[in-house]
Design an enzyme around this catalytic site. Structure first.
Site, mmCIF file in Angstrom:
data_model
loop_
_atom_site.group_PDB
_atom_site.id
_atom_site.type_symbol
_atom_site.label_atom_id
_atom_site.label_comp_id
_atom_site.label_asym_id
_atom_site.label_seq_id
_atom_site.Cartn_x
_atom_site.Cartn_y
_atom_site.Cartn_z
ATOM 1 N N LYS A 201 0.832 -1.208 0.000
ATOM 2 C CA LYS A 201 0.000 0.000 0.000
ATOM 3 C C LYS A 201 0.870 1.263 0.000
ATOM 4 O O LYS A 201 0.667 2.202 -0.772
ATOM 5 C CB LYS A 201 -0.920 -0.018 1.226
ATOM 6 N N CYS A 255 -2.563 11.251 1.424
ATOM 7 C CA CYS A 255 -1.992 9.926 1.130
ATOM 8 C C CYS A 255 -0.598 10.031 0.521
ATOM 9 O O CYS A 255 0.373 9.561 1.091
ATOM 10 C CB CYS A 255 -2.903 9.174 0.172
HETATM 11 N N1 SAJ Z 1 -0.148 15.306 -8.716
HETATM 12 C C1 SAJ Z 1 0.824 15.926 -9.474
HETATM 13 N N2 SAJ Z 1 1.116 15.397 -10.703
HETATM 14 C C2 SAJ Z 1 0.474 14.293 -11.187
HETATM 15 C C3 SAJ Z 1 -0.520 13.663 -10.402
HETATM 16 C C4 SAJ Z 1 -0.805 14.189 -9.159
HETATM 17 O O1 SAJ Z 1 1.440 16.938 -9.075
HETATM 18 O O2 SAJ Z 1 0.776 13.895 -12.326
HETATM 19 C C5 SAJ Z 1 -0.486 15.838 -7.385
HETATM 20 C C6 SAJ Z 1 -1.955 16.245 -7.254
HETATM 21 O O3 SAJ Z 1 -2.161 17.548 -7.729
HETATM 22 C C7 SAJ Z 1 -2.182 16.109 -5.761
HETATM 23 C C8 SAJ Z 1 -1.265 14.939 -5.367
HETATM 24 O O4 SAJ Z 1 -0.349 14.789 -6.432
HETATM 25 O O5 SAJ Z 1 -1.750 17.282 -5.086
HETATM 26 C C9 SAJ Z 1 -1.956 13.617 -5.087
HETATM 27 O O6 SAJ Z 1 -3.058 13.415 -5.970
HETATM 28 P P1 SAJ Z 1 -3.406 12.014 -6.669
HETATM 29 O O7 SAJ Z 1 -4.592 12.216 -7.515
HETATM 30 O O8 SAJ Z 1 -2.191 11.493 -7.345
HETATM 31 O O9 SAJ Z 1 -3.695 11.005 -5.462
HETATM 32 P P2 SAJ Z 1 -4.659 10.987 -4.154
HETATM 33 O O10 SAJ Z 1 -3.808 11.390 -2.985
HETATM 34 O O11 SAJ Z 1 -5.917 11.743 -4.350
HETATM 35 O O12 SAJ Z 1 -5.016 9.421 -4.056
HETATM 36 C C10 SAJ Z 1 -3.957 8.456 -3.945
HETATM 37 C C11 SAJ Z 1 -4.163 7.316 -4.947
HETATM 38 N N3 SAJ Z 1 -2.967 6.495 -5.047
HETATM 39 C C12 SAJ Z 1 -2.422 6.163 -6.238
HETATM 40 O O13 SAJ Z 1 -2.855 6.548 -7.301
HETATM 41 C C13 SAJ Z 1 -1.224 5.263 -6.184
HETATM 42 C C14 SAJ Z 1 -5.350 6.446 -4.514
HETATM 43 O O14 SAJ Z 1 -5.467 5.309 -5.370
HETATM 44 C C15 SAJ Z 1 -5.165 5.975 -3.064
HETATM 45 O O15 SAJ Z 1 -6.260 5.182 -2.629
HETATM 46 C C16 SAJ Z 1 -5.089 7.209 -2.190
HETATM 47 O O16 SAJ Z 1 -3.937 7.963 -2.595
HETATM 48 C C17 SAJ Z 1 -4.986 6.754 -0.744
HETATM 49 O O17 SAJ Z 1 -5.993 6.843 -0.022
HETATM 50 O O18 SAJ Z 1 -3.938 6.220 -0.357
#
Ligand code: SAJ
Length: 416
Positions: A201, A255
């Site tokens: 995870k 997360c």
């Molecule tokens: N972000 C970037 N560049 C990207 C993608 C995201 O800068 O290309 C930033 C976003 O703007 C945001 C952060 O990263 O600030 C996180 O956003 P996210 O959409 O990547 O993820 P979360 O935190 O909303 O959800 C994640 C997910 N994990 C993965 O994709 C591996 C989700 O599947 C998990 O269930 C969740 O964390 C969790 O609860 O752990």
């Protein structure tokens, strides 16, 4: 079909409980927050997530909410694991108190499932010893870690269609847990041991954090060479084995910005992971460096921040990189006006009205890529100095330039 007691009725526990209830199980959802339980008992929802209303309506005969744990066949822990910012450690207090609440009800043959994210080996070292205070040994009760992996905004879909990892203390624990989830999960269910499941995870979110850090570093390097990083990533990703994520103002949420700390809290051997955290955590400083240049020479500068939620089209501001950026701007003596159509609760005051937030501004800075921002008519904004900094390469820059704005983009060669 089983009687299942779910501890924690938040963004994970509540939808999980409804899915189980709508697939034949009898579910009692427990939360220590009386207001949450009362809201649900009145038939109202306490959280917003697409599809949840309909699911609640269809599951309500098999789902009840309570502040008290009851006897059950299965106990499922889905409480938060906060990040303690001062020590950068996981705070297991909610997980521990949920386990304590199960103790008086635990019987041989029961199954305890932990969905909450925890640091590696926490089940073995912390959770199971608490459960054993019941006088029943692990093995006599079944135990597994089944981490939640659904993404906010698409929670219900992902809960049903994502693969699941089940880490049991023994074969029976794995199999019984798999049978519970099989009632509604359409993805594959992979069986492993508890320590591995915890590690998996954290690895998933850490992988994403490191990948984003790579993209952010590329953005800075590309600027030094006068190359457009967005084009570079788009073209590199045409390679069948390359998949680079997008640069931006930093990584937020509860997360991805947090799990790498959980993964590394008991090791001396993490370097890349911690370096990546630093790269992502200092992106607001990098955005500020650009903005500072754009407003240099302007007396009493006013900045408008578009978006403070940690990502697009949601209201969640936890760990958002916007806060660091705004704090730096305030420290430097700038006046900061904020507009976010979603964020209701935020540490700084938020203008509901875009025009008001842009009036007299010397630089509009896009932090969150909310879809509605694409509809902004820049020619209508009553700014003092027409400047835009886009930290996500998201807006229609030609439209802003046509309206007379000087536009700069993260990771993009300056046009002027
Ligand atoms: N972000 C970037 N560049 C990207 C993608 C995201 O800068 O290309 C930033 C976003 O703007 C945001 C952060 O990263 O600030 C996180 O956003 P996210 O959409 O990547 O993820 P979360 O935190 O909303 O959800 C994640 C997910 N994990 C993965 O994709 C591996 C989700 O599947 C998990 O269930 C969740 O964390 C969790 O609860 O752990």
């Amino acid at each position: 079909m089983a009687k299942i007691c779910i501890l924690g009725l938040g963004y994970i526990g509540f939808p999980t409980g409804l899915l189980l209830a709508s697939h034949g199980h009898e579910v009692v959802g427990v939360d220590v927050n009386k207001a949450v339980v009362e809201t649900l008992q009145k038939g109202k929802l306490h959280i917003v997530e697409p599809g949840l209303d309909e699911l609640f309506a269809s599951a309500k005969d098999s789902f009840s909410a309570s502040t008290e744990v009851c006897d059950a066949d299965v106990f499922l822990i889905a409480v938060p694991t906060p990040f303690d910012k001062e020590t950068r450690l996981s705070d297991l207090s909610y997980v521990k108190s949920a386990a304590e609440m199960i103790v008086p009800h635990l019987k041989a043959g029961n199954l305890v499932i932990l969905e909450s994210t925890v640091s590696p080996c926490a089940s073995e070292k912390v959770v199971i010893p608490i459960l054993e205070k019941s006088g029943i040994k692990a093995g006599e009760f079944l135990y597994s870690h089944c981490p939640e992996r659904a993404i906010p905004g698409k929670t219900l879909y992902e809960m049903e269609y994502n693969d699941r990892i089940v880490g049991g203390i023994d074969e029976t624990s794995c199999e019984v847990t798999r049978d519970i989830y099989k009632s509604y999960v359409k993805g594959d269910i992979h069986l492993t041991d508890t320590n591995t499941a915890e590690f998996v995870k954290l690895t998933e979110n850490t992988f994403r954090d490191v990948n984003i850090a790579f993209a952010n570093e590329l953005a800075k390097v590309a600027e030094d060479y006068g190359v457009n990083v967005w084009k570079v990533i788009e073209l590199a990703n045409k390679h069948p084995r390359v998949n680079i994520l997008s640069p931006g103002p930093g990584v937020g949420g509860h997360c991805i910005a947090v799990d790498p700390w959980f993964l590394t809290e008991n090791t001396q051997n993490a370097e890349l992971i911690l370096k990546s955290r630093t790269i992502n955590d200092t992106m607001p400083n990098f955005v500020m460096m650009h903005v500072r240049k754009m407003i240099s020479g302007i007396e009493n500068p006013v900045i408008t921040v578009l978006g403070v939620a940690y990502k697009a089209d949601i209201d969640d501001c936890r760990e958002t990189p916007a806060t660091k950026f705004i704090k730096m701007a305030v420290n430097e003596g700038y006046t900061v006006k904020i507009h976010d159509p979603f964020a209701k609760q935020y540490v700084y005051p938020v203008c509901a009205n875009l025009d008001e937030a842009c009036e007299g501004s010397d630089c509009v800075v896009l932090i969150t890529d909310h879809a509605v921002f694409k509809e902004i008519e820049p020619s209508m904004l009553k700014v003092r100095t027409k400047q835009l900094f886009d930290s996500r390469n998201f807006l229609d820059h030609a439209k802003w330039e046509d309206a007379g704005f000087g536009v700069r983009i993260l990771g993009y060669p300056h046009r002027a």
